[in-house]
Design an enzyme around this catalytic site. Structure first.
Site, PDB file in Angstrom:
ATOM      1  N   GLU A 179       0.837  -1.202   0.000  1.00 40.95           N
ATOM      2  CA  GLU A 179       0.000   0.000   0.000  1.00 40.95           C
ATOM      3  C   GLU A 179       0.879   1.262   0.000  1.00 40.95           C
ATOM      4  O   GLU A 179       1.978   1.229   0.545  1.00 40.95           O
ATOM      5  CB  GLU A 179      -0.950  -0.010   1.221  1.00 40.95           C
ATOM      6  CG  GLU A 179      -0.278  -0.053   2.562  1.00 40.95           C
ATOM      7  CD  GLU A 179      -1.255  -0.335   3.713  1.00 40.95           C
ATOM      8  OE1 GLU A 179      -2.008  -1.325   3.643  1.00 40.95           O
ATOM      9  OE2 GLU A 179      -1.233   0.440   4.688  1.00 40.95           O
ATOM     10  N   HIS A 188      -6.513   1.953   4.683  1.00 44.29           N
ATOM     11  CA  HIS A 188      -5.872   1.825   6.010  1.00 44.29           C
ATOM     12  C   HIS A 188      -6.446   2.868   6.986  1.00 44.29           C
ATOM     13  O   HIS A 188      -5.713   3.729   7.493  1.00 44.29           O
ATOM     14  CB  HIS A 188      -4.348   1.975   5.886  1.00 44.29           C
ATOM     15  CG  HIS A 188      -3.597   1.393   7.054  1.00 44.29           C
ATOM     16  ND1 HIS A 188      -2.419   0.714   6.942  1.00 44.29           N
ATOM     17  CD2 HIS A 188      -3.874   1.400   8.382  1.00 44.29           C
ATOM     18  CE1 HIS A 188      -1.982   0.340   8.131  1.00 44.29           C
ATOM     19  NE2 HIS A 188      -2.867   0.742   9.023  1.00 44.29           N
TER      20      HIS A 188
HETATM   21  C1  8YV Z   1      -2.443   3.061  12.583  1.00 39.35           C
HETATM   22  C2  8YV Z   1      -2.604   0.541  12.670  1.00 39.35           C
HETATM   23  O1  8YV Z   1      -3.248   4.149  12.449  1.00 39.35           O
HETATM   24  O2  8YV Z   1      -2.149   0.848  14.959  1.00 39.35           O
HETATM   25  C3  8YV Z   1      -1.928   0.200  13.947  1.00 39.35           C
HETATM   26  O3  8YV Z   1      -1.175  -0.780  13.981  1.00 39.35           O
HETATM   27  O4  8YV Z   1      -2.641  -0.243  11.789  1.00 39.35           O
HETATM   28  C4  8YV Z   1      -3.294   1.834  12.429  1.00 39.35           C
HETATM   29  O5  8YV Z   1      -4.428   1.879  13.209  1.00 39.35           O
HETATM   30  C5  8YV Z   1      -1.353   3.123  11.583  1.00 39.35           C
HETATM   31  O6  8YV Z   1      -0.537   2.012  11.695  1.00 39.35           O
HETATM   32  C6  8YV Z   1      -0.556   4.420  11.719  1.00 39.35           C
HETATM   33  O7  8YV Z   1       0.772   4.234  12.118  1.00 39.35           O
END
Ligand code: 8YV
Length: 333
Positions: A268, A286
């Site tokens: 992505e 995402h």
């Molecule tokens: C985040 C996510 O917003 O927390 C996680 O692991 O996948 C998401 O909810 C994203 O990774 C931003 O860093």
């Protein structure tokens, strides 16, 4: 002199101001995504770094930032960071668990409902001006969510939050997890722990919530998709790479499974063109934790985690460390 930190991505003003109280901050108000070499150049003289899932920190990055003591990730998943390399250098890595459970579970459920009831397909039909017949008994027929069997692979805090929502839909829950939930909780959630093969064979909806690791790479590929019912739906709100997206696109195109709801993708923001060509897939970019309050809470928690860990690293051992995922780093002198 205040310790120096770099924030890799845009953050809310309140979070920035809080960090500026204690640190000399290099921020990223334009929210450019830096290549690892660009980000390590920005962090070269920094004590702390705030990252997100887009920021890849590996051994070369660590070697290029000799002063770095703490990396605080906005997100619960830390697969963007080489934990072993950080631990070996004594760098503490923090994450933001719990504050995102409800928002992410809601998005999981939104994808269950959207795929089952073909919401995006139906909406596109209306927007395209194709709705000519006011009603037809067989128009946009979907699948029942109420009473269906929901399989959850990865029954951690977010998985349990999804299962609590499923109770309201009278669903039976099957789950795969390293550890079994207490009996009382299983009963309250109408949930049973089963093998992955049994879960795939029996579930109407299969929802993925395992953290990404090399062991979880392509956990769901052609072989696993063949184990699912032709009427089943796959939901991925975990990480890109947990599903073999090319194999999934083939399975969706040839009717091996009925539909998919995907919030995360291999590579992505590029989405496999074969998935884009499938009508029976609901795609979101995402956004699992993307509510105003949740993203604010995550960013603020990342700031608090960083502050505590940097104070600790500076010698204040009375500070309570919070959300450090590699406490072994403390053993490195
Ligand atoms: C985040 C996510 O917003 O927390 C996680 O692991 O996948 C998401 O909810 C994203 O990774 C931003 O860093």
């Amino acid at each position: 002199m205040k310790p120096k930190i770099t924030i890799a991505r845009w953050v809310f003003d309140d979070v920035l101001q809080r960090l500026q109280r204690d640190f000399d901050v290099s921020a990223n108000p334009s929210d450019q995504i830096f290549q690892p070499s660009e980000l390590s150049a920005r962090a070269v003289d920094c004590d702390g770094l705030i990252t997100a899932v887009t920021d890849h920190v590996d051994a070369a990055f660590i070697a290029a930032c000799p002063k770095l003591k703490v990396i605080s990730n906005i997100g619960v998943g830390v697969n963007n960071i080489d934990l072993a390399a950080c631990t070996a250098r004594g760098i503490l890595v923090c994450n933001t668990p719990d504050v995102l459970n409800a928002a992410t579970a809601d998005l999981g459920f939104a994808l269950i409902l959207a795929t089952a009831r073909r919401i995006t397909e139906a909406e596109q039909f209306v927007r395209a001006g194709n709705w000519k017949k006011a009603f037809a008994v067989n128009q946009f027929l979907g699948h029942d969510v109420a009473g269906a069997t929901l399989g959850i692979i990865g029954m951690g805090r977010i998985g349990q939050a999804v299962a609590r929502r499923a109770v309201g839909f009278d669903m039976r829950v099957l789950y795969c997890n390293r550890t079994q939930l207490p009996t009382a909780q299983e009963q309250a959630l109408n949930a049973s722990r089963v093998s992955q093969a049994a879960l795939l064979a029996q579930s109407d909806f299969v929802l993925l919530l395992v953290p990404y690791s090399p062991a979880a790479h392509h956990l769901i590929g052609a072989r696993e998709l063949l184990l699912m019912k032709p009427s089943a739906v796959l939901i991925n709100i975990a990480r890109g790479g947990v599903v073999d997206d090319a194999a999934l696109a083939s399975a969706l195109a040839n009717g091996t499974i009925a539909a998919a709801g995907l919030d995360v993708f291999e590579g992505e923001p590029v989405v496999n063109p074969a998935l884009l060509a499938c009508k029976n897939v609901v795609l979101t970019p995402h956004i699992g934790s993307a509510t105003h309050s949740t993203r604010m809470n995550m960013a603020m928690l990342a700031a608090q985690n960083l502050t505590a860990a940097l104070q600790y690293a500076a010698g204040d051992k009375n500070i309570a460390l919070q959300n450090v995922v590699n406490l072994d780093a403390l053993k490195i002198k």
